[in-house]
Write a protein that holds these residues in place. Structure first.
Motif, PDB file in Angstrom:
ATOM      1  N   UNK A  87      -1.501  -1.520   9.116  1.00  0.00           N
ATOM      2  CA  UNK A  87      -0.422  -0.652   9.586  1.00  0.00           C
ATOM      3  C   UNK A  87      -1.036   0.282  10.623  1.00  0.00           C
ATOM      4  N   UNK A  88      -0.616   0.125  11.884  1.00  0.00           N
ATOM      5  CA  UNK A  88      -1.246   0.865  12.978  1.00  0.00           C
ATOM      6  C   UNK A  88      -0.228   1.722  13.714  1.00  0.00           C
ATOM      7  N   UNK A  89      -0.054   2.948  13.271  1.00  0.00           N
ATOM      8  CA  UNK A  89       0.646   3.948  14.059  1.00  0.00           C
ATOM      9  C   UNK A  89      -0.362   4.573  15.009  1.00  0.00           C
ATOM     10  N   UNK A  90       0.061   5.577  15.767  1.00  0.00           N
ATOM     11  CA  UNK A  90      -0.892   6.149  16.726  1.00  0.00           C
ATOM     12  C   UNK A  90      -2.091   6.768  16.016  1.00  0.00           C
ATOM     13  N   UNK A  91      -1.853   7.405  14.880  1.00  0.00           N
ATOM     14  CA  UNK A  91      -2.941   8.090  14.193  1.00  0.00           C
ATOM     15  C   UNK A  91      -3.938   7.105  13.600  1.00  0.00           C
ATOM     16  N   UNK A  92      -3.434   6.077  12.927  1.00  0.00           N
ATOM     17  CA  UNK A  92      -4.331   5.078  12.358  1.00  0.00           C
ATOM     18  C   UNK A  92      -5.049   4.281  13.421  1.00  0.00           C
ATOM     19  N   UNK A  93      -4.332   3.956  14.499  1.00  0.00           N
ATOM     20  CA  UNK A  93      -4.954   3.203  15.580  1.00  0.00           C
ATOM     21  C   UNK A  93      -6.062   4.014  16.236  1.00  0.00           C
ATOM     22  N   UNK A  94      -5.786   5.296  16.503  1.00  0.00           N
ATOM     23  CA  UNK A  94      -6.800   6.158  17.104  1.00  0.00           C
ATOM     24  C   UNK A  94      -7.970   6.356  16.148  1.00  0.00           C
ATOM     25  N   UNK A  95      -7.696   6.363  14.853  1.00  0.00           N
ATOM     26  CA  UNK A  95      -8.745   6.546  13.858  1.00  0.00           C
ATOM     27  C   UNK A  95      -9.611   5.333  13.632  1.00  0.00           C
ATOM     28  N   UNK A  96      -9.155   4.155  14.094  1.00  0.00           N
ATOM     29  CA  UNK A  96      -9.987   2.955  13.992  1.00  0.00           C
ATOM     30  C   UNK A  96      -9.574   1.939  12.955  1.00  0.00           C
ATOM     31  N   UNK A 126       0.825  -1.201   0.000  1.00  0.00           N
ATOM     32  CA  UNK A 126       0.000   0.000   0.000  1.00  0.00           C
ATOM     33  C   UNK A 126       0.863   1.257   0.000  1.00  0.00           C
ATOM     34  N   UNK A 127       0.265   2.360  -0.383  1.00  0.00           N
ATOM     35  CA  UNK A 127       0.845   3.677  -0.153  1.00  0.00           C
ATOM     36  C   UNK A 127       0.247   4.137   1.178  1.00  0.00           C
ATOM     37  N   UNK A 128       0.975   3.904   2.262  1.00  0.00           N
ATOM     38  CA  UNK A 128       0.418   4.077   3.601  1.00  0.00           C
ATOM     39  C   UNK A 128       0.359   5.544   4.001  1.00  0.00           C
ATOM     40  N   UNK A 129      -0.791   5.946   4.580  1.00  0.00           N
ATOM     41  CA  UNK A 129      -1.028   7.359   4.868  1.00  0.00           C
ATOM     42  C   UNK A 129      -1.485   7.597   6.308  1.00  0.00           C
ATOM     43  N   UNK A 130      -1.315   6.622   7.188  1.00  0.00           N
ATOM     44  CA  UNK A 130      -1.711   6.751   8.601  1.00  0.00           C
ATOM     45  C   UNK A 130      -3.214   7.014   8.739  1.00  0.00           C
TER      46      UNK A 130
END
Length: 255
Positions: free
Chosen positions: A125-134, A66-70
């Motif tokens: 891919x779970x950084x803080x932003x993606x994890x917080x976003x769901x 993927x082109x990962x974007x958080x």
């Protein structure tokens, strides 16, 4: 070259949390850099990814990225896109045998999901932003849409930066306070005023537990603390290095 999770051991599943060892890249990227977005030599990255596919037992053209974007965005994948056509998202799901879903990380949390009973796998891919976003919940929902059952899904978090090495500003803590019940348990006082130590793995595991899955677990390994085996964006930043390699964590249904 790679690590495996006993929780994902199943004849219908192939998976690997690749380390930085066993590749052909040099210098800052030594040696198994799988990062399509790094400034490493493209031929070396291609060879490293070919070796990953060989380890997984899938064709070298079958490693999807993927082109990962958080974000919390998830895509259904039926074939591996060309590098220039990677979807902008942070999780993938599939029910196509022999198609490996590869997540690139260098401190963020790689989560591999599998429902071997119903033949569905996912990777996030779970950084803080993606994890917080769901992104965790979104991945599970996308797997369900393909026929997976929550009670049959196993999810395992791979190498991720751990709390002692992850200093953040209190502005991040404030974001969590407004959205996560009991958010304070994921933050410890930092060594500097206005700073905290964030427990990203703990937060991701809590989110997995909220999904009522069959099982969730973590390898319990810190990317920052183990420079021999793992790349780390934060370690690179602290060393003022020009760039960094990317770890790949991948999962596939057995062809």
């Amino acid at each position: 070259m790679f690590l495996e999770a006993p929780e994902l051991a199943h004849p219908a599943i192939r998976h690997a949390y690749f380390t930085r060892q066993g590749g052909v890249s040099e210098g800052l990227y030594a040696s198994l850099n799988g990062g399509l977005g790094s400034d490493d030599d493209t031929g070396r990255v291609a060879e490293n990814r070919r070796r990953m596919c060989a380890a997984l037992g899938v064709p070298e053209s079958n490693l999807a990225s993927l082109y990962q974007i958080h974000s919390a965005d998830v895509v259904v994948v039926t074939e591996a896109p060309a590098a220039s056509e990677r979807p902008k998202a942070d999780a993938m799901v599939t029910r196509v045998p022999g198609l490996a879903l590869g997540i690139a990380t260098a401190d963020c949390g790689p989560v591999l999901f599998a429902d071997p009973r119903n033949g569905v796998v996912g990777a996030a891919h779970a950084g803080w932003k993606g994890a917080l976003g769901g992104v965790v919940a979104a991945t599970v929902a996308a797997m369900e849409a393909l026929g997976a059952e929550r009670s049959a899904i196993v999810a395992v978090l791979g190498p991720t930066i751990h709390q002692p090495s992850y200093e953040v500003g209190n502005d991040l803590r404030d974001r969590f306070d407004g959205k996560v019940p009991g958010a304070a348990r994921y933050f410890a006082s930092g060594g500097r005023a206005g700073r905290s130590q964030f427990d990203l793995p703990g937060f991701i595991l809590w989110q997995l537990e909220q999904q009522d899955l069959g099982r969730s677990a973590s390898l319990g390994l810190c990317t920052y603390a183990d420079a021999t085996r793992f790349y780390s964006f934060r370690r690179t930043t602290h060393r003022a290095e020009a760039d960094y390699g990317r770890l790949v964590s991948a999962i596939a249904l057995t062809p």
